[in-house]
Design a protein around this motif. Sequence first.
Motif, PDB file in Angstrom:
ATOM      1  N   HIS A 188       0.960  -1.614 -12.101  1.00 14.03           N
ATOM      2  CA  HIS A 188       1.096  -2.814 -11.271  1.00 14.03           C
ATOM      3  C   HIS A 188      -0.125  -3.091 -10.392  1.00 14.03           C
ATOM      4  O   HIS A 188      -0.151  -4.089  -9.684  1.00 14.03           O
ATOM      5  CB  HIS A 188       2.354  -2.698 -10.400  1.00 14.03           C
ATOM      6  N   GLY A 189      -1.099  -2.208 -10.415  1.00 14.83           N
ATOM      7  CA  GLY A 189      -2.287  -2.402  -9.579  1.00 14.83           C
ATOM      8  C   GLY A 189      -2.000  -2.264  -8.098  1.00 14.83           C
ATOM      9  O   GLY A 189      -2.611  -2.935  -7.270  1.00 14.83           O
ATOM     10  N   ILE A 190      -1.076  -1.371  -7.750  1.00 12.58           N
ATOM     11  CA  ILE A 190      -0.706  -1.143  -6.355  1.00 12.58           C
ATOM     12  C   ILE A 190      -1.715  -0.189  -5.728  1.00 12.58           C
ATOM     13  O   ILE A 190      -2.041   0.846  -6.309  1.00 12.58           O
ATOM     14  CB  ILE A 190       0.721  -0.564  -6.252  1.00 12.58           C
ATOM     15  N   ARG A 191      -2.177  -0.545  -4.567  1.00 12.93           N
ATOM     16  CA  ARG A 191      -3.146   0.301  -3.854  1.00 12.93           C
ATOM     17  C   ARG A 191      -2.486   1.603  -3.438  1.00 12.93           C
ATOM     18  O   ARG A 191      -1.414   1.606  -2.826  1.00 12.93           O
ATOM     19  CB  ARG A 191      -3.673  -0.438  -2.630  1.00 12.93           C
ATOM     20  N   HIS A 192      -3.153   2.715  -3.751  1.00 13.26           N
ATOM     21  CA  HIS A 192      -2.659   4.047  -3.403  1.00 13.26           C
ATOM     22  C   HIS A 192      -3.692   4.747  -2.533  1.00 13.26           C
ATOM     23  O   HIS A 192      -4.881   4.725  -2.835  1.00 13.26           O
ATOM     24  CB  HIS A 192      -2.394   4.880  -4.667  1.00 13.26           C
ATOM     25  N   VAL A 193      -3.227   5.358  -1.439  1.00 11.27           N
ATOM     26  CA  VAL A 193      -4.082   6.124  -0.547  1.00 11.27           C
ATOM     27  C   VAL A 193      -3.412   7.458  -0.243  1.00 11.27           C
ATOM     28  O   VAL A 193      -2.192   7.586  -0.337  1.00 11.27           O
ATOM     29  CB  VAL A 193      -4.364   5.359   0.777  1.00 11.27           C
ATOM     30  N   SER A 194      -4.232   8.456   0.095  1.00 10.50           N
ATOM     31  CA  SER A 194      -3.690   9.771   0.443  1.00 10.50           C
ATOM     32  C   SER A 194      -3.332   9.874   1.912  1.00 10.50           C
ATOM     33  O   SER A 194      -2.506  10.699   2.300  1.00 10.50           O
ATOM     34  CB  SER A 194      -4.708  10.861   0.093  1.00 10.50           C
ATOM     35  N   GLU A 195      -3.981   9.067   2.727  1.00 10.12           N
ATOM     36  CA  GLU A 195      -3.643   8.991   4.148  1.00 10.12           C
ATOM     37  C   GLU A 195      -3.836   7.562   4.618  1.00 10.12           C
ATOM     38  O   GLU A 195      -4.533   6.773   3.986  1.00 10.12           O
ATOM     39  CB  GLU A 195      -4.458   9.980   4.981  1.00 10.12           C
ATOM     40  N   ALA A 244       3.882  11.995  -8.073  1.00 12.14           N
ATOM     41  CA  ALA A 244       4.200  12.507  -9.405  1.00 12.14           C
ATOM     42  C   ALA A 244       3.509  11.645 -10.464  1.00 12.14           C
ATOM     43  O   ALA A 244       3.210  10.473 -10.214  1.00 12.14           O
ATOM     44  CB  ALA A 244       5.710  12.503  -9.605  1.00 12.14           C
ATOM     45  N   PRO A 245       3.279  12.204 -11.645  1.00 11.89           N
ATOM     46  CA  PRO A 245       2.606  11.434 -12.707  1.00 11.89           C
ATOM     47  C   PRO A 245       3.286  10.103 -13.033  1.00 11.89           C
ATOM     48  O   PRO A 245       2.589   9.103 -13.257  1.00 11.89           O
ATOM     49  CB  PRO A 245       2.650  12.379 -13.915  1.00 11.89           C
ATOM     50  N   GLU A 246       4.617  10.060 -13.035  1.00 11.97           N
ATOM     51  CA  GLU A 246       5.286   8.792 -13.329  1.00 11.97           C
ATOM     52  C   GLU A 246       5.045   7.759 -12.233  1.00 11.97           C
ATOM     53  O   GLU A 246       4.984   6.560 -12.489  1.00 11.97           O
ATOM     54  CB  GLU A 246       6.788   8.982 -13.598  1.00 11.97           C
ATOM     55  N   MET A 247       4.871   8.223 -10.981  1.00 11.47           N
ATOM     56  CA  MET A 247       4.561   7.301  -9.893  1.00 11.47           C
ATOM     57  C   MET A 247       3.127   6.803 -10.026  1.00 11.47           C
ATOM     58  O   MET A 247       2.860   5.615  -9.818  1.00 11.47           O
ATOM     59  CB  MET A 247       4.773   7.986  -8.539  1.00 11.47           C
ATOM     60  N   VAL A 248       2.205   7.676 -10.377  1.00 10.66           N
ATOM     61  CA  VAL A 248       0.819   7.259 -10.603  1.00 10.66           C
ATOM     62  C   VAL A 248       0.777   6.189 -11.688  1.00 10.66           C
ATOM     63  O   VAL A 248       0.087   5.171 -11.558  1.00 10.66           O
ATOM     64  CB  VAL A 248      -0.071   8.470 -10.978  1.00 10.66           C
ATOM     65  N   SER A 249       1.563   6.376 -12.730  1.00 10.01           N
ATOM     66  CA  SER A 249       1.627   5.403 -13.811  1.00 10.01           C
ATOM     67  C   SER A 249       2.144   4.051 -13.312  1.00 10.01           C
ATOM     68  O   SER A 249       1.594   3.002 -13.645  1.00 10.01           O
ATOM     69  CB  SER A 249       2.521   5.934 -14.938  1.00 10.01           C
ATOM     70  N   VAL A 287       0.871  -1.166   0.000  1.00 10.32           N
ATOM     71  CA  VAL A 287       0.000   0.000   0.000  1.00 10.32           C
ATOM     72  C   VAL A 287       0.912   1.221   0.000  1.00 10.32           C
ATOM     73  O   VAL A 287       1.829   1.309   0.818  1.00 10.32           O
ATOM     74  CB  VAL A 287      -0.925   0.035   1.242  1.00 10.32           C
ATOM     75  N   VAL A 288       0.672   2.144  -0.921  1.00  6.32           N
ATOM     76  CA  VAL A 288       1.468   3.363  -1.003  1.00  6.32           C
ATOM     77  C   VAL A 288       0.625   4.518  -0.490  1.00  6.32           C
ATOM     78  O   VAL A 288      -0.490   4.747  -0.960  1.00  6.32           O
ATOM     79  CB  VAL A 288       1.928   3.640  -2.454  1.00  6.32           C
TER      80      VAL A 288
END
Length: 155
Positions: free
Chosen positions: A53-60, A43-48, A36-37
């Motif tokens: 890879h289908g990695i879960r992204h959260v803001s908090e 950054a846009p390259e990180m979002v890509s 979980v990130v």
Amino acid sequence: MIFSKERPFLLVGAGRMGGAMLSGWMADGVDPSTIVVCDPGPAPEMVSLLETHGIRHVSETPADLSPSIVLVAVKPQMMDVVLPGVAPAVLPDTLILSVAAGTPIARFEAAFGQVPVARAMPNTPAMVGRGITAVYPNAGVSSVQKETIASLLGA
């Protein structure tokens, strides 16, 4: 590795260092569903990379998350903002691994209690797989956790 879907790896901060490490883990075949990130503005390259890879992204940090490892990869001046948001997810056996320069282990122990904590200082060539990393664990870091740290930082 000591993380899973149930007790994931939480990467806090997906900037240059955190992003480079995440890229290395994906290249090494780490299961993206176990990561979980947490980053409020990648950054846009990180979002890509996350989407690819289908990695879960959260803001908090989610209230229901119980990570087995938290890697703190934010600038030292962000610690006062970031650590209180992560603290509710940290259990007594959660390994805290920091790549933040100038932030002593005592700072993490103050934020999270007596948990296993290790500081690591990768150097710039590590971003292209050619660096070295110094690691300093506190007394709470187990031999299995040390092996996991070595594997993670080896990527």
